[in-house]
Every structure is written in C-alpha cells, then in structure tokens.
Design a protein around this motif. Sequence first.
Motif, short mmCIF file in Angstrom:
data_model
loop_
_atom_site.label_atom_id
_atom_site.label_comp_id
_atom_site.label_asym_id
_atom_site.label_seq_id
_atom_site.Cartn_x
_atom_site.Cartn_y
_atom_site.Cartn_z
N MET A 1 0.85 -1.20 0.00
CA MET A 1 0.00 0.00 0.00
C MET A 1 0.88 1.25 0.00
O MET A 1 1.76 1.40 0.83
N ASP A 2 0.67 2.10 -0.98
CA ASP A 2 1.52 3.29 -1.07
C ASP A 2 0.76 4.44 -1.74
O ASP A 2 -0.31 4.22 -2.34
N ILE A 3 1.32 5.63 -1.63
CA ILE A 3 0.77 6.81 -2.30
C ILE A 3 1.46 6.95 -3.66
O ILE A 3 2.47 6.29 -3.90
N PRO A 4 0.92 7.77 -4.58
CA PRO A 4 1.59 7.92 -5.89
C PRO A 4 3.07 8.32 -5.74
O PRO A 4 3.43 9.13 -4.89
N ARG A 5 3.89 7.72 -6.59
CA ARG A 5 5.34 7.81 -6.43
C ARG A 5 5.87 9.25 -6.51
O ARG A 5 6.87 9.57 -5.86
N ILE A 6 5.20 10.09 -7.30
CA ILE A 6 5.70 11.45 -7.47
C ILE A 6 5.89 12.15 -6.11
O ILE A 6 6.86 12.87 -5.91
N PHE A 7 5.00 11.87 -5.14
CA PHE A 7 5.12 12.52 -3.82
C PHE A 7 6.33 12.02 -3.05
O PHE A 7 6.99 12.78 -2.36
N THR A 8 6.60 10.72 -3.18
CA THR A 8 7.73 10.19 -2.41
C THR A 8 9.06 10.59 -3.07
O THR A 8 10.11 10.52 -2.44
N ILE A 9 8.99 11.04 -4.33
CA ILE A 9 10.20 11.62 -4.93
C ILE A 9 10.31 13.09 -4.51
O ILE A 9 11.30 13.49 -3.90
N THR A 10 9.28 13.88 -4.78
CA THR A 10 9.41 15.34 -4.58
C THR A 10 9.49 15.72 -3.10
O THR A 10 10.04 16.75 -2.75
N GLU A 11 8.88 14.91 -2.22
CA GLU A 11 8.83 15.28 -0.79
C GLU A 11 9.70 14.38 0.08
O GLU A 11 9.53 14.35 1.30
N SER A 12 10.66 13.67 -0.56
CA SER A 12 11.47 12.73 0.23
C SER A 12 12.34 13.45 1.25
O SER A 12 12.72 12.87 2.26
N ALA A 13 12.67 14.72 1.01
CA ALA A 13 13.53 15.45 1.95
C ALA A 13 12.73 16.35 2.90
O ALA A 13 13.31 17.07 3.71
N HIS A 14 11.40 16.32 2.79
CA HIS A 14 10.56 17.17 3.66
C HIS A 14 10.34 16.48 5.01
O HIS A 14 10.03 15.30 5.05
N ARG A 15 10.44 17.24 6.07
CA ARG A 15 9.98 16.74 7.37
C ARG A 15 8.51 17.08 7.56
O ARG A 15 7.78 16.36 8.23
N ILE A 16 8.13 18.24 7.04
CA ILE A 16 6.74 18.71 7.14
C ILE A 16 6.17 18.73 5.73
O ILE A 16 6.70 19.45 4.87
N HIS A 17 5.13 17.94 5.48
CA HIS A 17 4.57 17.84 4.13
C HIS A 17 3.38 18.76 3.99
O HIS A 17 2.28 18.34 3.57
N ASN A 18 3.52 19.99 4.37
CA ASN A 18 2.48 20.99 4.18
C ASN A 18 3.13 22.35 4.32
O ASN A 18 4.31 22.43 4.67
N PRO A 19 2.40 23.45 4.02
CA PRO A 19 3.07 24.76 3.96
C PRO A 19 3.38 25.40 5.32
O PRO A 19 3.24 26.61 5.47
N PHE A 20 3.75 24.60 6.29
CA PHE A 20 4.19 25.12 7.59
C PHE A 20 5.71 24.99 7.71
O PHE A 20 6.27 23.99 7.29
N THR A 21 6.32 25.98 8.34
CA THR A 21 7.73 25.88 8.73
C THR A 21 7.78 25.24 10.13
O THR A 21 6.76 25.18 10.83
N PRO A 22 8.97 24.81 10.58
CA PRO A 22 9.10 24.32 11.96
C PRO A 22 8.61 25.37 12.97
O PRO A 22 7.99 25.02 13.98
N GLU A 23 8.85 26.65 12.67
CA GLU A 23 8.42 27.72 13.58
C GLU A 23 6.89 27.76 13.69
O GLU A 23 6.35 27.95 14.78
N LYS A 24 6.22 27.58 12.58
CA LYS A 24 4.75 27.61 12.61
C LYS A 24 4.19 26.39 13.35
O LYS A 24 3.19 26.49 14.07
N LEU A 25 4.87 25.26 13.18
CA LEU A 25 4.45 24.07 13.92
C LEU A 25 4.64 24.29 15.43
O LEU A 25 3.78 23.92 16.24
N ASP A 26 5.74 24.95 15.80
CA ASP A 26 5.98 25.32 17.20
C ASP A 26 4.88 26.24 17.71
O ASP A 26 4.39 26.09 18.84
#
Length: 248
Positions: A1-26
């Motif tokens: 079970m997986d999501i479309p591959r394009i996401f795991t390529i383009t977002e492989s280096a993201h810790r946050i997969h949405n338009p928040f920075t670490p500061e906004k998450l804090d």
Amino acid sequence: MDIPRIFTITESAHRIHNPFTPEKLDTLGAALRLEPGTRVLDLGSGSGEMLCTFARDYGIAGVGVDMSPLFTEQARRRAEELGVANRVTFVHGDAVGYVADKKVGVAACLGATWIGGGVGGTIELLAKSLDTGGITLIGEPYWRQLPPTEDVARECDAGSISDFLMLPDLLAFFDDLDYDVVEMVLADQDSWDRYEAAKWLTMRRWLEANPDDDFKEEVRAALTREPKRYATYTREFLGWGVFALMAR
Ligand code: SAH
C-alpha cells in the motif's frame, strides 16, 4: 500500500509535508496549551514531525497513521532521533475509517482531509476517537483570492474552485457544523515557499542520481514547470491553515 510515487520523490527530503515551517508548527503546539500525557491521534501523519516535536516539547503521547511506507519509516526514525520513540507510534496503513482504541485529547488531520471524504467527513471521523471536550485539528487550504476561472483553480492543483472556500467561509463552515473555532495558525507565502520550493532541489538531485529511471521525464517536466506555475498561481491564490475546533 503506497501513495503515488511522485510525492515520495518530490517530498522525500521534507519533514513537514504541508506549507508550515518548523516555527509555525511550534506556534501551533504552544497555541494548543497541551498538557503532558495528552493522547494525540494524527491521520495522514506523514513523516511524523508534529507528533515527534509535540512529544519532545509537550510530553504528549501519539499515534500517527499514514499510507506511505517511506514517510512512516522516516517518522519512526525521527522519533528515535528526538528520543520520543517510547511515546509515539507510527502505523503504516490506510487511515480511512480509522478510529483510536482509546479516546484521545487531540485528533488531527493536517493536509489529508480526503481521508474522511472532505473537511466535514474528516471532522466526523476524528470525533469518533475524541474524548469529550477534546480538540479537533484540521489542516486545510482556503482561497486567499477567489480564482477568476476554473483553469486558474486547476493551476493551483485544485480540482475546481468549489474544492476550497475563502477563509471567512471556511470558519463559517466549522460554525455550521456546531464547532467553536478555538485557535488557528495560518501559513503565509514564505512558509508556502518552504513547502513548494524545497521540492525543486529534491527533484534536481533526484534527476542527477536517477538518470535511467522510468520516472525521469515526469520529474524533469515538473522541475521545469513548477517554479513558474507555483509563483503565478498557488503562491498568490491559495492559503493554508490549521484550525483547532471544539464541539459545542
Ligand atoms: N500531516 C502530514 C502529512 C501531510 S501530506 C504533515 O503535515 O506533514 C498528506 C499525507 O497523507 C501523506 O503523508 C500521505 O502519505 C498521507 N495519506 C494519503 N492518503 C492516505 C490514506 N488514505 N491514509 C493514510 N494516509 C494517507
């Protein structure tokens, strides 16, 4: 079970997969005034950054469910790295219909509300896991400006204009469901850049490392197209925020 591959390529280096920075998450974590030991459920938990940092900073205990094996593995590694692996669990699986065994104080779905068939359905699904008086967290796009045409909406990666609301209308929608909006933290154009522009370097590096991959044409086309598309459309038209809700 997986999501479309394009996401795991383009977002492989993201810790946050949405338009928040670490500061906004804090900022969000602080805004929620979490008590140590609060149980948090996160549907579509991605690489686990919210649960892991909230466990580190506020002593919450969490369960995250995500359909991507890669992101789930990254979440488990992040928990180890932050020393919270004893407090957070990441389940690889489909979160559609997922209900926690034990009621939680915070039930979240950030940037994955298709899991409940839309915002309303996701709020209903999360409610099944939530203790009385608990907080629902919804991360969702809204229009900063209404797109003038359906083509412009599609350029923002929306299916149509009606997929999203303007911010006041989104807040009114929560109100109509008989929820109080008790907090919100909004993305801004700079934090959107961290989400979108970070994909470009990841794509470029991926292309260099994978010259013979079947996917290379698709990634090449995306890297060529994306900066201009993003700057013209998404960055101008689409907002995103996390809304904290409590049932009346
Ligand atoms: N909430 C995370 C991830 C948002 S991106 C964050 O803010 O960082 C959307 C996530 O939903 C991805 O991690 C994707 O793998 C996951 N996802 C998509 N469909 C899903 C489903 N049916 N069940 C569980 N996770 C899903």
